[in-house]
Design a protein around this motif. Structure first.
Motif, PDB file in Angstrom:
ATOM      1  N   LYS A 152       0.803  -1.099   0.235  1.00 44.78           N
ATOM      2  CA  LYS A 152       0.130   0.116  -0.069  1.00 44.78           C
ATOM      3  C   LYS A 152       0.843   1.241   0.099  1.00 44.78           C
ATOM      4  CE  LYS A 152      -4.359   0.885   2.112  1.00 44.78           C
ATOM      5  NZ  LYS A 152      -5.290   0.858   3.355  1.00 44.78           N
ATOM      6  N   ARG A 153       2.008   1.258   0.653  1.00 41.84           N
ATOM      7  CA  ARG A 153       3.044   2.530   0.772  1.00 41.84           C
ATOM      8  C   ARG A 153       3.417   2.799  -0.561  1.00 41.84           C
ATOM      9  NH1 ARG A 153       5.723   3.467   5.288  1.00 41.84           N
ATOM     10  NH2 ARG A 153       6.878   5.258   4.225  1.00 41.84           N
ATOM     11  N   PHE A 154       3.449   1.755  -1.696  1.00 46.01           N
ATOM     12  CA  PHE A 154       3.919   2.142  -3.032  1.00 46.01           C
ATOM     13  C   PHE A 154       3.152   3.038  -3.882  1.00 46.01           C
ATOM     14  CE2 PHE A 154       7.207  -0.492  -1.553  1.00 46.01           C
ATOM     15  CZ  PHE A 154       8.160  -0.521  -2.429  1.00 46.01           C
ATOM     16  N   PHE A 155       1.869   3.103  -3.265  1.00 46.13           N
ATOM     17  CA  PHE A 155       0.864   3.871  -3.983  1.00 46.13           C
ATOM     18  C   PHE A 155       0.805   5.492  -3.926  1.00 46.13           C
ATOM     19  CE2 PHE A 155      -1.169  -0.237  -4.531  1.00 46.13           C
ATOM     20  CZ  PHE A 155      -1.932  -0.197  -5.745  1.00 46.13           C
ATOM     21  N   ASN A 156       0.706   6.200  -4.773  1.00 46.61           N
ATOM     22  CA  ASN A 156       0.742   7.482  -4.903  1.00 46.61           C
ATOM     23  C   ASN A 156      -0.439   8.103  -4.572  1.00 46.61           C
ATOM     24  OD1 ASN A 156       1.419  10.419  -5.251  1.00 46.61           O
ATOM     25  ND2 ASN A 156       1.538  10.275  -7.165  1.00 46.61           N
TER      26      ASN A 156
ATOM     27  N   GLY B  34      -9.789  -4.291  -0.725  1.00 51.33           N
ATOM     28  CA  GLY B  34     -10.352  -5.612  -1.179  1.00 51.33           C
ATOM     29  C   GLY B  34      -9.698  -6.208  -2.358  1.00 51.33           C
ATOM     30  N   MET B  35      -8.728  -5.551  -2.592  1.00 49.78           N
ATOM     31  CA  MET B  35      -7.878  -6.032  -3.839  1.00 49.78           C
ATOM     32  C   MET B  35      -6.836  -7.103  -3.344  1.00 49.78           C
ATOM     33  SD  MET B  35      -7.312  -2.490  -5.870  1.00 49.78           S
ATOM     34  CE  MET B  35      -6.489  -3.353  -7.402  1.00 49.78           C
ATOM     35  N   THR B  36      -6.266  -8.312  -4.253  1.00 50.56           N
ATOM     36  CA  THR B  36      -5.286  -9.147  -3.788  1.00 50.56           C
ATOM     37  C   THR B  36      -3.929  -8.308  -4.184  1.00 50.56           C
ATOM     38  OG1 THR B  36      -5.231  -9.925  -6.265  1.00 50.56           O
ATOM     39  CG2 THR B  36      -6.644 -11.048  -4.431  1.00 50.56           C
ATOM     40  N   ARG B  37      -2.874  -8.950  -3.621  1.00 49.18           N
ATOM     41  CA  ARG B  37      -1.609  -8.380  -3.970  1.00 49.18           C
ATOM     42  C   ARG B  37      -1.349  -8.131  -5.386  1.00 49.18           C
ATOM     43  NH1 ARG B  37       3.839  -9.868  -4.431  1.00 49.18           N
ATOM     44  NH2 ARG B  37       5.350  -8.648  -3.186  1.00 49.18           N
ATOM     45  N   ASP B  38      -1.759  -9.503  -6.158  1.00 48.78           N
ATOM     46  CA  ASP B  38      -1.457  -9.523  -7.476  1.00 48.78           C
ATOM     47  C   ASP B  38      -2.275  -8.140  -8.240  1.00 48.78           C
ATOM     48  OD1 ASP B  38       0.036 -11.156  -9.335  1.00 48.78           O
ATOM     49  OD2 ASP B  38      -1.825 -11.669 -10.156  1.00 48.78           O
TER      50      ASP B  38
ATOM     51  N   LEU C 205      -2.017  -3.190 -10.888  1.00 47.89           N
ATOM     52  CA  LEU C 205      -2.346  -1.650 -11.223  1.00 47.89           C
ATOM     53  C   LEU C 205      -1.252  -0.649 -11.115  1.00 47.89           C
ATOM     54  CD1 LEU C 205      -4.851   0.101 -11.210  1.00 47.89           C
ATOM     55  CD2 LEU C 205      -5.178  -0.117  -8.730  1.00 47.89           C
ATOM     56  N   LEU C 206      -0.376  -1.196 -10.117  1.00 46.04           N
ATOM     57  CA  LEU C 206       0.999  -0.227 -10.182  1.00 46.04           C
ATOM     58  C   LEU C 206       1.773  -0.365 -11.224  1.00 46.04           C
ATOM     59  CD1 LEU C 206       2.056  -1.002  -6.377  1.00 46.04           C
ATOM     60  CD2 LEU C 206       1.412   1.265  -7.241  1.00 46.04           C
ATOM     61  N   ALA C 207       1.954  -1.479 -11.893  1.00 46.76           N
ATOM     62  CA  ALA C 207       2.702  -1.507 -13.015  1.00 46.76           C
ATOM     63  C   ALA C 207       1.770  -1.059 -14.194  1.00 46.76           C
ATOM     64  CB  ALA C 207       3.067  -2.927 -13.292  1.00 46.76           C
ATOM     65  N   SER C 208       0.811  -0.728 -14.198  1.00 53.48           N
ATOM     66  CA  SER C 208      -0.158  -0.311 -15.413  1.00 53.48           C
ATOM     67  C   SER C 208       0.119   1.237 -15.751  1.00 53.48           C
ATOM     68  CB  SER C 208      -1.604  -0.423 -15.177  1.00 53.48           C
ATOM     69  OG  SER C 208      -2.190   0.269 -14.063  1.00 53.48           O
TER      70      SER C 208
END
Length: 117
Positions: A53-57, A74-78, A83-86
């Protein structure tokens, strides 16, 4: 050492000025033009010891547009990694990736300690 940033970001500019003033050698990578891959983010997260979660802006427009504040839990780690890679703009910046650790965001005292300055 890899320095991931968005050149227009004021915090990234401060971090880069700090690295330059400290004569720290690094490779610069624009997070928007050369966004991190899912595999890189997973590796960095594990190396950092921080929750994903800390990697989200969280202060970014994209984060708010997607309503991620209420959806992440509610989202899985994957799913979070996908999402982060998108979109590099979803990733908290700057990132400093050293051989031993990964720093997320710029806190001068923390960076000095990790870089032994």
């Amino acid at each position: 050492m890899l320095f991931m940033c968005y050149p227009k970001c004021s915090t990234c500019k401060k971090a880069q000025a700090f690295l330059d003033a400290s004569a720290v050698s690094y490779t610069l990578r624009d997070i928007k033009l050369d966004q991190p891959t899912k595999e890189e983010i997973a590796l960095w997260q594990e190396k950092s010891g921080l929750p994903l979660k800390r990697f989200f802006n969280t202060s970014g427009l994209k984060y708010r547009e997607l309503g991620l504040g209420s959806r992440l839990d509610g989202m899985t780690r994957d799913e979070q990694l996908d999402l982060l890679a998108s979109d590099g703009m979803l990733v908290k910046r700057p990132l400093l990736i050293t051989e031993d650790t990964v720093l997320v965001g710029f806190k001068e005292a923390q960076w000095k300690e990790v870089l032994h300055l």
